[in-house]
Design an enzyme around this catalytic site. Structure first.
Site, PDB file in Angstrom:
ATOM      1  N   SER A  70       0.855  -1.187   0.000  1.00  0.00           N
ATOM      2  CA  SER A  70       0.000   0.000   0.000  1.00  0.00           C
ATOM      3  C   SER A  70       0.887   1.232   0.000  1.00  0.00           C
ATOM      4  O   SER A  70       1.650   1.465   0.949  1.00  0.00           O
ATOM      5  CB  SER A  70      -0.884   0.001   1.252  1.00  0.00           C
ATOM      6  N   HIS A 108      -0.973  -1.257  -4.396  1.00  0.00           N
ATOM      7  CA  HIS A 108      -2.297  -0.987  -3.816  1.00  0.00           C
ATOM      8  C   HIS A 108      -2.405   0.522  -3.547  1.00  0.00           C
ATOM      9  O   HIS A 108      -1.602   1.092  -2.815  1.00  0.00           O
ATOM     10  CB  HIS A 108      -2.442  -1.787  -2.524  1.00  0.00           C
ATOM     11  N   ASP A 160      -4.719   3.490  -2.136  1.00  0.00           N
ATOM     12  CA  ASP A 160      -5.866   3.751  -1.267  1.00  0.00           C
ATOM     13  C   ASP A 160      -6.452   5.118  -1.563  1.00  0.00           C
ATOM     14  O   ASP A 160      -5.846   6.147  -1.255  1.00  0.00           O
ATOM     15  CB  ASP A 160      -5.423   3.668   0.201  1.00  0.00           C
ATOM     16  N   MET A 214      -9.213   7.740  -0.727  1.00  0.00           N
ATOM     17  CA  MET A 214     -10.154   8.081   0.360  1.00  0.00           C
ATOM     18  C   MET A 214     -10.711   9.485   0.140  1.00  0.00           C
ATOM     19  O   MET A 214      -9.977  10.386  -0.264  1.00  0.00           O
ATOM     20  CB  MET A 214      -9.422   8.042   1.704  1.00  0.00           C
ATOM     21  N   HIS A 252      -8.200   0.915  -4.492  1.00  0.00           N
ATOM     22  CA  HIS A 252      -9.176   0.591  -3.451  1.00  0.00           C
ATOM     23  C   HIS A 252      -9.962   1.871  -3.187  1.00  0.00           C
ATOM     24  O   HIS A 252      -9.456   2.800  -2.557  1.00  0.00           O
ATOM     25  CB  HIS A 252      -8.404   0.106  -2.209  1.00  0.00           C
ATOM     26  N   MET A 299     -12.292   3.975  -1.351  1.00  0.00           N
ATOM     27  CA  MET A 299     -13.006   4.185  -0.088  1.00  0.00           C
ATOM     28  C   MET A 299     -13.720   5.515  -0.216  1.00  0.00           C
ATOM     29  O   MET A 299     -13.356   6.515   0.412  1.00  0.00           O
ATOM     30  CB  MET A 299     -12.003   4.169   1.075  1.00  0.00           C
ATOM     31  N   MET A 315     -11.519  -6.568   4.268  1.00  0.00           N
ATOM     32  CA  MET A 315     -10.828  -5.643   5.169  1.00  0.00           C
ATOM     33  C   MET A 315     -10.600  -6.297   6.527  1.00  0.00           C
ATOM     34  O   MET A 315     -11.525  -6.846   7.133  1.00  0.00           O
ATOM     35  CB  MET A 315     -11.648  -4.356   5.354  1.00  0.00           C
ATOM     36  N   ASP A 355      -6.622  -6.889   3.510  1.00  0.00           N
ATOM     37  CA  ASP A 355      -6.039  -5.557   3.681  1.00  0.00           C
ATOM     38  C   ASP A 355      -6.186  -5.059   5.110  1.00  0.00           C
ATOM     39  O   ASP A 355      -7.303  -4.893   5.598  1.00  0.00           O
ATOM     40  CB  ASP A 355      -6.778  -4.621   2.698  1.00  0.00           C
TER      41      ASP A 355
HETATM   42  C1  DX5 Z   1      -6.684   1.146   5.244  1.00  0.00           C
HETATM   43  C2  DX5 Z   1      -6.148   0.912   3.859  1.00  0.00           C
HETATM   44  C3  DX5 Z   1      -5.023  -0.050   3.828  1.00  0.00           C
HETATM   45  C4  DX5 Z   1      -3.807   0.389   4.596  1.00  0.00           C
HETATM   46  C5  DX5 Z   1      -2.969  -0.812   4.925  1.00  0.00           C
HETATM   47  O1  DX5 Z   1      -7.767   1.995   5.162  1.00  0.00           O
HETATM   48  O2  DX5 Z   1      -7.168   0.399   3.023  1.00  0.00           O
HETATM   49  O3  DX5 Z   1      -4.689  -0.409   2.502  1.00  0.00           O
HETATM   50  O4  DX5 Z   1      -3.051   1.331   3.911  1.00  0.00           O
HETATM   51  O5  DX5 Z   1      -1.950  -0.392   5.758  1.00  0.00           O
HETATM   52  P1  DX5 Z   1      -1.383  -1.286   6.944  1.00  0.00           P
HETATM   53  O6  DX5 Z   1      -0.718  -2.464   6.302  1.00  0.00           O
HETATM   54  O7  DX5 Z   1      -0.438  -0.344   7.609  1.00  0.00           O
HETATM   55  O8  DX5 Z   1      -2.531  -1.696   7.808  1.00  0.00           O
HETATM   56 ZN    ZN Z   2      -6.562  -0.499   1.067  1.00  0.00          ZN
END
Ligand code: DX5
Ligand code: ZN
Length: 220
Positions: free
Chosen positions: A7, A32, A34, A36, A65, A67, A136, A174
């Site tokens: 990530s 990956h 993220d 948001m 991903h 979110m 998740m 994840d």
């Molecule tokens: C959380 C994200 C993850 C996160 C994982 O909201 O979707 O992808 O970055 O990070 P770690 O491995 O630090 O939990």
């Molecule tokens: Zn993620």
């Protein structure tokens, strides 16, 4: 096949290109990303322009991903920006099949992401339309959270359902995964392992990826 998906949320964004090269050197095959929006989750991160820039500099599979609320409005744009995999949250989309099919028609692999507190039964109808499930193991929003232990049993049950229904759906997991717990997660049936802190936390992402591959392969 086990694949490690670092990530980039935990990367140093001032040196993102170098960080990605370091992940490639370690043997990562998926990036990956993220995304948001500050509404579906209480944090804002990165979006389409960053995906477009990354696409220009790497051949790794880009896994976005989402979110975000109303993910159906943006999912295809992420494929057009260069994402190979796009996941949308079951909690955020009342028209899941439509969104999944739109991702596939645009040329991407379509995934359903599911929060730790959302029961697997909510995947029942849309499961055959998904290329992968993003399970998740933390409540999304931030890197560096603790793995929620109930995710392991949920993962086993999801794997069993996929087998029983004769599907080819891949499982990605994840949140809170590192070299200490990756073994039990692979054993429970996950194929794509996301990790942020577990890879970048030690300060050497190349070594971080190698350690995870090693621990995820030699867990017997
Ligand atoms: C959380 C994200 C993850 C996160 C994982 O909201 O979707 O992808 O970055 O990070 P770690 O491995 O630090 O939990
Ligand atoms: Zn993620």
């Amino acid at each position: 096949m086990l694949e490690i998906a670092p990530s980039i949320l935990s990367a140093d964004f001032t040196r993102l290109g170098e960080e990605i090269r370091a992940l490639e050197a370690g043997g990562a095959t998926i990036l990956h990303v993220d995304v948001m929006d500050g509404r579906f989750v209480p944090n804002i991160t990165i979006g389409l322009p960053v995906v477009k820039s990354i696409r220009k500099m790497t051949d790794l599979t880009i896994d976005c991903h989402l979110m975000i609320v109303e993910p159906g409005r943006y999912a295809v744009e992420f494929v057009e920006a260069g994402a190979n995999m796009v996941s949308v949250h079951v909690e955020a989309d009342p028209h899941l099949q439509r969104t999944l099919i739109s991702i596939q028609e645009a040329g991407g692999k379509a995934g359903i992401a599911i929060n730790p507190a959302t029961p697997l039964v909510s995947l029942e109808e849309a499961l055959p339309f998904a290329d992968f499930i993003l399970l998740m193991s933390v409540n999304p929003g931030f890197g560096g959270q603790k793995f929620i232990y109930t995710a392991t049993d949920k993962l086993r049950r999801l794997r069993q359902t996929i087998i029983e229904r004769g599907l080819k759906t891949r499982i990605e997991i994840d949140g809170g995964i590192d070299a200490a717990n990756i073994g039990e997660i692979v054993e429970a049936g996950a194929e794509i392992i996301v990790s942020g802190t577990g890879i970048f936390g030690g300060g050497n992402p190349t070594e971080g990826v190698k350690k995870l591959i090693d621990a995820g392969t030699n867990w017997t």
